[in-house]
Motif scaffolding. Structure first.
Motif, PDB file in Angstrom:
ATOM      1  N   LEU A  67       0.823  -1.211   0.000  1.00  0.00           N
ATOM      2  CA  LEU A  67       0.000   0.000   0.000  1.00  0.00           C
ATOM      3  C   LEU A  67       0.854   1.257   0.000  1.00  0.00           C
ATOM      4  CD1 LEU A  67      -2.838  -0.925   2.506  1.00  0.00           C
ATOM      5  CD2 LEU A  67      -3.079  -0.474   0.074  1.00  0.00           C
ATOM      6  N   ASP A  68       1.966   1.235   0.750  1.00  0.00           N
ATOM      7  CA  ASP A  68       2.852   2.395   0.787  1.00  0.00           C
ATOM      8  C   ASP A  68       3.512   2.642  -0.566  1.00  0.00           C
ATOM      9  OD1 ASP A  68       2.259   2.898   3.400  1.00  0.00           O
ATOM     10  OD2 ASP A  68       4.021   1.861   4.206  1.00  0.00           O
ATOM     11  N   GLU A  69       3.821   1.556  -1.289  1.00  0.00           N
ATOM     12  CA  GLU A  69       4.479   1.691  -2.586  1.00  0.00           C
ATOM     13  C   GLU A  69       3.494   2.050  -3.694  1.00  0.00           C
ATOM     14  OE1 GLU A  69       6.391  -2.080  -3.025  1.00  0.00           O
ATOM     15  OE2 GLU A  69       7.993  -1.587  -1.612  1.00  0.00           O
ATOM     16  N   GLU A  70       2.213   1.915  -3.441  1.00  0.00           N
ATOM     17  CA  GLU A  70       1.180   2.190  -4.450  1.00  0.00           C
ATOM     18  C   GLU A  70       1.163   3.680  -4.771  1.00  0.00           C
ATOM     19  OE1 GLU A  70      -1.257   1.473  -7.226  1.00  0.00           O
ATOM     20  OE2 GLU A  70      -0.824  -0.223  -5.954  1.00  0.00           O
ATOM     21  N   THR A  71       1.231   4.010  -6.051  1.00  0.00           N
ATOM     22  CA  THR A  71       1.255   5.416  -6.460  1.00  0.00           C
ATOM     23  C   THR A  71      -0.010   5.826  -7.199  1.00  0.00           C
ATOM     24  OG1 THR A  71       2.387   4.798  -8.496  1.00  0.00           O
ATOM     25  CG2 THR A  71       3.769   5.482  -6.628  1.00  0.00           C
ATOM     26  N   GLU A  72      -0.809   4.865  -7.622  1.00  0.00           N
ATOM     27  CA  GLU A  72      -2.014   5.178  -8.374  1.00  0.00           C
ATOM     28  C   GLU A  72      -3.029   5.892  -7.479  1.00  0.00           C
ATOM     29  OE1 GLU A  72      -5.437   2.858 -10.977  1.00  0.00           O
ATOM     30  OE2 GLU A  72      -3.804   1.734 -10.055  1.00  0.00           O
ATOM     31  N   VAL A  73      -3.591   6.965  -7.996  1.00  0.00           N
ATOM     32  CA  VAL A  73      -4.591   7.718  -7.251  1.00  0.00           C
ATOM     33  C   VAL A  73      -5.955   7.115  -7.574  1.00  0.00           C
ATOM     34  CG1 VAL A  73      -5.657   9.971  -6.905  1.00  0.00           C
ATOM     35  CG2 VAL A  73      -3.208   9.807  -7.340  1.00  0.00           C
ATOM     36  N   LEU A  74      -6.628   6.633  -6.540  1.00  0.00           N
ATOM     37  CA  LEU A  74      -7.933   6.009  -6.717  1.00  0.00           C
ATOM     38  C   LEU A  74      -9.002   6.930  -6.140  1.00  0.00           C
ATOM     39  CD1 LEU A  74      -6.956   2.429  -5.543  1.00  0.00           C
ATOM     40  CD2 LEU A  74      -7.168   3.232  -7.883  1.00  0.00           C
ATOM     41  N   ALA A  75     -10.001   7.247  -6.964  1.00  0.00           N
ATOM     42  CA  ALA A  75     -11.090   8.096  -6.500  1.00  0.00           C
ATOM     43  C   ALA A  75     -12.371   7.656  -7.179  1.00  0.00           C
ATOM     44  CB  ALA A  75     -10.797   9.552  -6.813  1.00  0.00           C
ATOM     45  N   HIS A  76     -13.495   7.838  -6.488  1.00  0.00           N
ATOM     46  CA  HIS A  76     -14.786   7.502  -7.068  1.00  0.00           C
ATOM     47  C   HIS A  76     -15.160   8.530  -8.125  1.00  0.00           C
ATOM     48  CE1 HIS A  76     -15.837   4.249  -4.405  1.00  0.00           C
ATOM     49  NE2 HIS A  76     -15.492   4.977  -3.360  1.00  0.00           N
ATOM     50  N   GLU A  77     -15.886   8.064  -9.113  1.00  0.00           N
ATOM     51  CA  GLU A  77     -16.389   8.961 -10.141  1.00  0.00           C
ATOM     52  C   GLU A  77     -17.455   9.856  -9.508  1.00  0.00           C
ATOM     53  OE1 GLU A  77     -18.923   8.621 -14.286  1.00  0.00           O
ATOM     54  OE2 GLU A  77     -18.098   6.816 -13.364  1.00  0.00           O
ATOM     55  N   ARG A  78     -17.428  11.125  -9.848  1.00  0.00           N
ATOM     56  CA  ARG A  78     -18.397  12.081  -9.310  1.00  0.00           C
ATOM     57  C   ARG A  78     -19.321  12.550 -10.423  1.00  0.00           C
ATOM     58  NH1 ARG A  78     -18.278  10.907  -4.232  1.00  0.00           N
ATOM     59  NH2 ARG A  78     -16.266  11.119  -3.298  1.00  0.00           N
TER      60      ARG A  78
END
Length: 142
Positions: A67-78
């Motif tokens: 999780l710390d190495e994860e760089t992808e930004v994850l966000a819900h669609e608005r």
């Protein structure tokens, strides 16, 4: 009834026994103490990781590192700006309040507020209800 013969009863003994003790019952403190008093041999074995949570914590460090190495930004669609403006405009054209519109589509007023403020996660069912209630096409090409 003439050809049947004499009536006999077959009396065989029926033996009812208790079930053998289960593994959990053998480990019961009362059973162990009774065995000690009787002089039976009792073997005690300590498990290597007994009473600790080492197995669970070792795998969490691997997951935490991933999780710390994860760089992808994850966000819900608005809700897109065009959609929220279209909902607001159609509602105002019909002279409805947010709570009146919510009542028309059998949803909570908070849902309409979230859609018009752009905070809601788009739900095609709710958008379909809004289209029918407002008489406006909100999805697809205009």
């Amino acid at each position: 009834m003439a050809g049947i013969g004499p009536i006999r009863q077959d009396w065989e003994p029926v033996v009812i026994r208790k079930k053998a003790p289960t593994a959990a019952a053998k480990k019961d403190e009362k059973v162990v103490n009774a065995a000690r008093r009787a002089g039976a041999e009792i073997e005690t074995v300590r498990k290597a990781a007994a009473g600790t949570n080492r197995a669970a914590s070792s795998s969490t460090t691997l997951n935490t590192r991933k999780l710390d190495e994860e760089t992808e930004v994850l966000a819900h669609e608005r809700v897109p700006t065009e959609l929220k403006k279209a909902i607001m405009q159609a509602r105002q054209d019909k002279k409805l309040t947010q709570s009146q519109l919510a009542q028309l589509i059998n949803e909570k007023p908070q849902i309409i507020q979230e859609y018009e403020s752009g905070k809601a996660i788009p739900n095609q069912q709710i958008i379909g209800k809004l289209e029918r209630a407002l008489g406006v096409k909100l999805r697809g090409k205009k």
